[in-house]
Scaffold this motif. Structure first.
Motif, PDB file in Angstrom:
ATOM      1  N   ALA A  79       3.128   1.313  -3.598  1.00  0.00           N
ATOM      2  CA  ALA A  79       2.415   0.787  -4.763  1.00  0.00           C
ATOM      3  C   ALA A  79       2.918   1.335  -6.093  1.00  0.00           C
ATOM      4  O   ALA A  79       3.070   0.578  -7.067  1.00  0.00           O
ATOM      5  CB  ALA A  79       0.919   1.077  -4.615  1.00  0.00           C
ATOM      6  N   ASP A  80       3.187   2.636  -6.153  1.00  0.00           N
ATOM      7  CA  ASP A  80       3.584   3.230  -7.427  1.00  0.00           C
ATOM      8  C   ASP A  80       5.052   2.991  -7.769  1.00  0.00           C
ATOM      9  O   ASP A  80       5.523   3.436  -8.811  1.00  0.00           O
ATOM     10  CB  ASP A  80       3.296   4.732  -7.428  1.00  0.00           C
ATOM     11  N   ARG A 120       0.824  -1.219   0.000  1.00  0.00           N
ATOM     12  CA  ARG A 120       0.000   0.000   0.000  1.00  0.00           C
ATOM     13  C   ARG A 120       0.856   1.267   0.000  1.00  0.00           C
ATOM     14  O   ARG A 120       0.505   2.249  -0.645  1.00  0.00           O
ATOM     15  CB  ARG A 120      -0.955  -0.025   1.190  1.00  0.00           C
ATOM     16  N   TYR A 176      -2.661  -5.246  -3.408  1.00  0.00           N
ATOM     17  CA  TYR A 176      -2.353  -4.961  -4.813  1.00  0.00           C
ATOM     18  C   TYR A 176      -3.609  -4.538  -5.573  1.00  0.00           C
ATOM     19  O   TYR A 176      -3.578  -3.597  -6.384  1.00  0.00           O
ATOM     20  CB  TYR A 176      -1.721  -6.187  -5.486  1.00  0.00           C
ATOM     21  N   GLU A 180      -6.402  -3.181  -4.342  1.00  0.00           N
ATOM     22  CA  GLU A 180      -6.865  -1.875  -3.868  1.00  0.00           C
ATOM     23  C   GLU A 180      -6.072  -0.722  -4.477  1.00  0.00           C
ATOM     24  O   GLU A 180      -6.616   0.358  -4.718  1.00  0.00           O
ATOM     25  CB  GLU A 180      -6.744  -1.801  -2.340  1.00  0.00           C
ATOM     26  N   THR A 181      -4.781  -0.950  -4.712  1.00  0.00           N
ATOM     27  CA  THR A 181      -3.924   0.120  -5.218  1.00  0.00           C
ATOM     28  C   THR A 181      -3.865   0.143  -6.746  1.00  0.00           C
ATOM     29  O   THR A 181      -3.098   0.917  -7.328  1.00  0.00           O
ATOM     30  CB  THR A 181      -2.496  -0.025  -4.658  1.00  0.00           C
TER      31      THR A 181
END
Length: 354
Positions: A264-265, A261, A304, A306-307
């Motif tokens: 994530a990016d 979370r 994963y 959720e993001t």
């Protein structure tokens, strides 16, 4: 989530590409030129040969694992610049072939380490096992005698050319601290990431496995704080992490879903697998199912989802089941089962989100 499957190449892997193609949802192979020594340039003709082999079976070669980092770079020796230049040329050639992600690690001398390749489990399957006390009492230089007796001797994750120089490598690392390793990693990144950006390839460092020092060698990619420090060295989407739930999960203090979370990016590539950790620090690799190990795979996949994860993922190591003869940790059957378990969670999340 784009599912891929590690493959060691024709002649090196018992698993044919046509079998990998039959695993639902798998679109590519994770590959490398394993015979090219660390620090050497990868030849373009060899890269294109793998690309042709994969594409014949409808598979891509978007992810490479690994382009290994030469020890002189990790040690910060004057010779490192030559090896870094070779690394840059390899990045450029891989980009020409369409590669999108390069996984690598910065572990001194050894890659992932286990003490038993075929630990028998209660259900009759076997798996990779790490016995903490055995490693802590082991003198790795004893391996030199074994190598002299058997030139083909190796251990999983340990590059043969490095094993031949164990004595000199350990001598070279005397006095090298974690801060020294951080500094040498920063030097490497500042050379490599601009080239990766130009060539649209995301670099993804793999956590240390296990995520603590072994044989007195420094290790730095071990937890959330260190991953955050790493990402802050160069704040670029091309400087990312291969988030491995199995490697980091060997330390129960690591909350993998929380890391997903937060970072994530900056996760272009995910290794998703389970381990069972014992109170004495030993751990064994299990099926991917959450209830079989100590890592909450369900919550990780949920994080994963959720993001909005659109990167690449692979099931990583598997058990050896159904009497399969295979490379330790890399059989077909259990990794294929792992993929279907991951897809089951993902598809359920997709449906309930609508």
């Amino acid at each position: 989530m784009r599912m891929v499957f590690r493959w060691f190449g024709e002649g090196n892997d018992r698993i044919p590409l046509e079998h990998i193609r039959q695993i639902p949802g798998v679109e590519g192979v994770v590959w490398a030129l394993h015979d090219i020594p660390a620090g050497e340039e990868w030849p373009m003709d060899r890269i294109l040969q793998v690309k042709e082999q994969a594409e014949k079976h409808g598979l891509n070669i978007d992810v490479v694992e690994s382009v290994n980092v030469h020890e002189d770079i990790k040690l910060g020796l004057p010779t490192r610049d030559r090896y870094i230049e070779n690394y840059k040329k390899t990045i450029e050639r891989l980009a020409q072939a369409g590669v999108k992600v390069i996984c690598y690690n910065f572990m001194p001398i050894f890659d992932w380490t286990r003490t038993d390749l075929f630990k028998k489990l209660e259900d009759g399957s076997t798996a990779l096992f790490f016995e903490k006390e055995k490693v802590e009492s082991m003198d790795p230089l004893d391996l030199v005698a074994k190598i002299d007796a058997d030139p083909q001797f190796t251990m999983p994750g340990w590059e043969p050319e490095r094993l031949k120089h164990l004595t000199s490598l350990f001598e070279a690392y005397k006095g090298v601290s974690e801060e020294d390793l951080w500094n040498n990693l920063e030097y490497f990144l500042k050379q490599i990431i601009p080239v990766a950006e130009i060539n649209n390839i995301k670099m993804a460092i793999h956590p240390d496995d296990p995520p603590w020092s072994i044989f007195g060698l420094p290790r730095i990619m071990t937890n959330k704080d260190n991953i955050k420090r790493f990402l802050n060295i160069i704040d670029s989407p091309y400087n990312g992490v291969t988030l491995c739930s199995g490697s980091l999960g060997a330390n129960p203090n690591n909350n993998i879903a929380d890391m997903v979370r937060e970072f994530a990016d900056r996760i272009p590539f995910a290794h998703i697998r389970n381990v069972k950790v014992y109170e004495n620090g030993d751990f064994v690799e299990t099926s991917h199912r959450t209830s079989d190990g100590s890592v909450d795979i369900t919550e990780i996949v949920k994080a994963y989802h959720e993001t909005g994860f659109t990167g690449y993922a692979r099931p990583d190591h598997g058990r050896h089941i159904f009497d399969e003869e295979c490379r330790p940790g890399y059989g077909l059957y259990d990794r294929a089962l792992g993929i279907m378990y991951l897809w089951g969670i993902w598809d359920t999340l997709q449906r309930t989100a609508k």
